[in-house]
Scaffold this motif. Structure first.
Motif, PDB file in Angstrom:
ATOM      1  N   SER A  86       0.819  -1.218   0.000  1.00 49.47           N
ATOM      2  CA  SER A  86       0.000   0.000   0.000  1.00 49.47           C
ATOM      3  C   SER A  86       0.850   1.264   0.000  1.00 49.47           C
ATOM      4  CB  SER A  86      -0.949   0.004   1.199  1.00 49.47           C
ATOM      5  OG  SER A  86      -0.221  -0.046   2.414  1.00 49.47           O
ATOM      6  N   SER A  87       2.169   1.117   0.109  1.00 46.85           N
ATOM      7  CA  SER A  87       3.020   2.318   0.150  1.00 46.85           C
ATOM      8  C   SER A  87       2.932   3.133  -1.138  1.00 46.85           C
ATOM      9  CB  SER A  87       4.485   1.935   0.390  1.00 46.85           C
ATOM     10  OG  SER A  87       4.640   1.411   1.688  1.00 46.85           O
ATOM     11  N   ASN A 139      -1.205   4.129  13.271  1.00 41.79           N
ATOM     12  CA  ASN A 139       0.174   3.761  13.567  1.00 41.79           C
ATOM     13  C   ASN A 139       0.814   5.053  14.062  1.00 41.79           C
ATOM     14  OD1 ASN A 139       2.823   2.923  13.583  1.00 41.79           O
ATOM     15  ND2 ASN A 139       3.009   2.625  11.381  1.00 41.79           N
ATOM     16  N   ASP A 182      -6.247   5.151   5.725  1.00 48.54           N
ATOM     17  CA  ASP A 182      -5.276   4.056   5.664  1.00 48.54           C
ATOM     18  C   ASP A 182      -5.719   2.963   6.636  1.00 48.54           C
ATOM     19  OD1 ASP A 182      -3.074   2.389   5.834  1.00 48.54           O
ATOM     20  OD2 ASP A 182      -1.620   4.034   5.741  1.00 48.54           O
ATOM     21  N   TYR A 226      -4.159  -1.627   9.381  1.00 48.89           N
ATOM     22  CA  TYR A 226      -4.291  -2.448  10.599  1.00 48.89           C
ATOM     23  C   TYR A 226      -5.741  -2.782  10.937  1.00 48.89           C
ATOM     24  CZ  TYR A 226       0.538  -0.963  11.015  1.00 48.89           C
ATOM     25  OH  TYR A 226       1.860  -0.731  10.754  1.00 48.89           O
ATOM     26  N   THR A 247      -3.704  -3.342   2.897  1.00 48.38           N
ATOM     27  CA  THR A 247      -2.443  -4.035   2.640  1.00 48.38           C
ATOM     28  C   THR A 247      -2.521  -5.488   3.075  1.00 48.38           C
ATOM     29  OG1 THR A 247      -0.069  -4.019   3.023  1.00 48.38           O
ATOM     30  CG2 THR A 247      -1.424  -3.339   4.875  1.00 48.38           C
ATOM     31  N   SER A 252       0.279  -6.747   4.157  1.00 45.77           N
ATOM     32  CA  SER A 252       1.528  -6.807   4.930  1.00 45.77           C
ATOM     33  C   SER A 252       1.309  -7.093   6.407  1.00 45.77           C
ATOM     34  CB  SER A 252       2.268  -5.468   4.835  1.00 45.77           C
ATOM     35  OG  SER A 252       2.660  -5.210   3.523  1.00 45.77           O
ATOM     36  N   LYS A 253       0.113  -6.884   6.913  1.00 44.57           N
ATOM     37  CA  LYS A 253      -0.083  -6.922   8.368  1.00 44.57           C
ATOM     38  C   LYS A 253      -0.757  -8.227   8.779  1.00 44.57           C
ATOM     39  CE  LYS A 253       1.991  -3.053   8.317  1.00 44.57           C
ATOM     40  NZ  LYS A 253       3.393  -3.007   8.741  1.00 44.57           N
ATOM     41  N   ARG A 311       4.676  -8.325  -0.745  1.00 42.67           N
ATOM     42  CA  ARG A 311       4.225  -7.067  -1.310  1.00 42.67           C
ATOM     43  C   ARG A 311       2.905  -7.158  -2.059  1.00 42.67           C
ATOM     44  NH1 ARG A 311       5.310  -4.301   1.485  1.00 42.67           N
ATOM     45  NH2 ARG A 311       5.387  -2.404   0.230  1.00 42.67           N
TER      46      ARG A 311
HETATM   47  C1  LIG Z   1      -0.131   2.819   8.480  1.00 41.24           C
HETATM   48  C2  LIG Z   1       0.646   2.152   7.418  1.00 41.24           C
HETATM   49  N1  LIG Z   1       0.305   2.364   6.154  1.00 41.24           N
HETATM   50  C3  LIG Z   1       0.962   1.791   5.146  1.00 41.24           C
HETATM   51  C4  LIG Z   1       2.043   0.977   5.395  1.00 41.24           C
HETATM   52  C5  LIG Z   1       2.759   0.421   4.214  1.00 41.24           C
HETATM   53  O1  LIG Z   1       2.795  -0.937   4.172  1.00 41.24           O
HETATM   54  P1  LIG Z   1       2.943  -1.772   2.833  1.00 41.24           P
HETATM   55  O2  LIG Z   1       3.583  -0.937   1.776  1.00 41.24           O
HETATM   56  O3  LIG Z   1       3.784  -2.922   3.238  1.00 41.24           O
HETATM   57  O4  LIG Z   1       1.548  -2.147   2.442  1.00 41.24           O
HETATM   58  C6  LIG Z   1       2.448   0.738   6.697  1.00 41.24           C
HETATM   59  C7  LIG Z   1       3.580  -0.133   6.997  1.00 41.24           C
HETATM   60  O5  LIG Z   1       3.875  -0.456   8.115  1.00 41.24           O
HETATM   61  C8  LIG Z   1       1.736   1.350   7.745  1.00 41.24           C
HETATM   62  O6  LIG Z   1       2.076   1.194   9.019  1.00 41.24           O
END
Ligand SMILES: Cc1ncc(COP(=O)(O)O)c(C=O)c1O
Length: 405
Positions: A106-107, A178, A205, A208, A232, A234-235, A243
């Motif tokens: 999601s970055s 976060n 966003d 989480y 995402t 990722s979590k 990714r």
């Molecule tokens: C709040 C938040 N948004 C986005 C991301 C981006 O994560 P990713 O690119 O792995 O999806 C993170 C990564 O820790 C995050 O904490």
């Protein structure tokens, strides 16, 4: 030779994309890694890594099996797999597929949204403390950054954010937040949507969200409101290194972020993500594992009179009562790598919820570090030579060091 070349090309890229900006857009893992590297050049074997909000469980077993069988196809670009992923998510959430873009995490869409909707005339409004990446992106677009403190219950202050700047371009709401792991209510999000400056959007966003009771905002996207939601894998899905993520929004809003380019998706991540979505018990099971370990950690912290912020996610903040950076270094000397400090709260550190055995090691090290007087903590800091942080195999430019220190 290789290092020399990659460093040069990195500087070249940074200069070309951001004449005015001294610092590239940094993300959670890069900020975590930069902190580790400031303390120690290499993480020792057996270290407890609870500094980057990763999921120690990794991808689910079904996802691993699907990836293993797909490996020989790695020579192919395969857009059909991405369509399948998008269609799977669309049907689960009741969204139209054209409201979803898939990215390698999601970055990228986070950065592109801030770049697309902020400028030197349109600011970024964020909570403080909150996730930093949008601020780095706003620096790139030359936008003013307006920080609005969290409320006393650690929610985003929607009223203050909506009124913060009549020329705002993006209001970033990290739900849950976060680093605090705290949630912002549906009422607050609706208030921000209804009262934000004309022409601005909300960037919600939800990295989480699966860990928490927060109300998702996808139905607001369905209702064609002015917002982009980020998701995402990722979590909770444990796929940070693989990714995969989504931007979800009205097609005309997504078109603006697509101008920054669409890379082909990594096929293993896409297949793993699809499998994860199709595994119905995965989210509730993992949510329970995380909640149980977090709750036990909180009971231990409370019993030992440590002050923490009750979180609903896989990270939480603890007040060390002394400069947090000293505690981070002292914990690292005990092979426990904890997360960073946010400038607004210099005595708080962020801890990621690890496995039970990792949290046991955390507790042992924490008690030792915190029962030493603050000055003793200070003396125990392992002073690594100050080297430039190396990220993604590249050195960061000097400007980044200042921000990270
Ligand atoms: C709040 C938040 N948004 C986005 C991301 C981006 O994560 P990713 O690119 O792995 O999806 C993170 C990564 O820790 C995050 O904490």
């Amino acid at each position: 030779m290789h290092n020399h070349l990659s460093r040069r090309s990195f500087f070249g890229m940074a200069a070309a994309t951001a004449a005015a900006a001294a610092v590239p857009i940094l993300t959670e893992p890069q900020l975590a890694l930069a902190q580790r590297r400031r303390i120690m050049r290499d993480i020792p074997p057996g270290a407890v890594r609870i500094d980057a909000n990763e999921n120690p469980l990794g991808p689910c077993s079904g996802a691993c099996a699907v990836m293993a069988s797909l490996l020989p196809e790695g020579g192919r670009y395969d857009d059909d797999l991405t369509f399948k992923l998008i269609n799977t998510f669309a049907s689960i959430e009741g969204l139209k597929p054209e409201y979803i873009l898939a990215y390698a995490g999601s970055s990228e869409p986070l950065h592109y949204t801030v770049l697309a909707f902020t400028s030197k005339d349109r600011s970024l409004v964020v909570a403080d403390p909150s996730y930093e990446a949008p601020m780095y992106a706003a620096k790139m677009s030359g936008a003013k950054i307006v920080k609005v403190p969290l409320t006393s219950d650690y929610a985003h202050d929607a009223r203050a954010m909506a009124a913060a700047d009549p020329n705002a371009g993006v209001l970033y709401i990290c739900n849950p937040n976060n680093p605090t792991g705290t949630i912002t209510s549906r009422e607050q999000i609706e208030y921000a949507l209804a009262n934000k400056p004309k022409g601005s959007i909300l960037l919600v966003d939800e990295a989480y969200i699966h860990f928490s009771d927060a109300t998702p905002s996808l139905d607001l996207v369905k209702a064609d409101k002015d917002l982009i939601v980020l998701r995402t894998f990722s979590k909770i899905y444990g796929m940070a290194g693989l990714r995969c993520g989504f931007a979800i929004g009205r097609p005309d809003l997504l078109a603006k972020i697509q101008t920054y380019g669409m890379n082909m998706m990594p096929i293993l991540a896409v297949a793993a993500a699809t499998n994860s979505l199709e595994t119905p018990d995965l989210v509730p099971q993992r949510r329970k594992i995380n909640t149980d370990i977090r709750t036990d950690t909180f009971s231990w912290l409370a019993a030992n009179h440590y002050k923490f912020i009750p979180s609903q996610t896989n990270c939480f903040m603890v007040d060390t009562g002394r400069p947090g950076k000293e505690v981070i270094a002292a914990m690292a000397a005990k092979n426990v790598f904890i997360g960073r400090v946010w400038p607004v709260w210099p005595t708080y550190v962020r801890i990621t919820v690890g496995t039970r055995s990792e949290m046991d090691k955390f507790q042992t090290a924490w008690k030792e570090v915190m029962s030493a007087p603050a000055s003793a903590t200070h003396h125990s800091i392992h002073h690594a030579p100050t080297t430039l942080a190396r990220l993604g195999g590249r050195d960061l430019p000097r400007g980044a060091e200042k921000i990270l220190s």
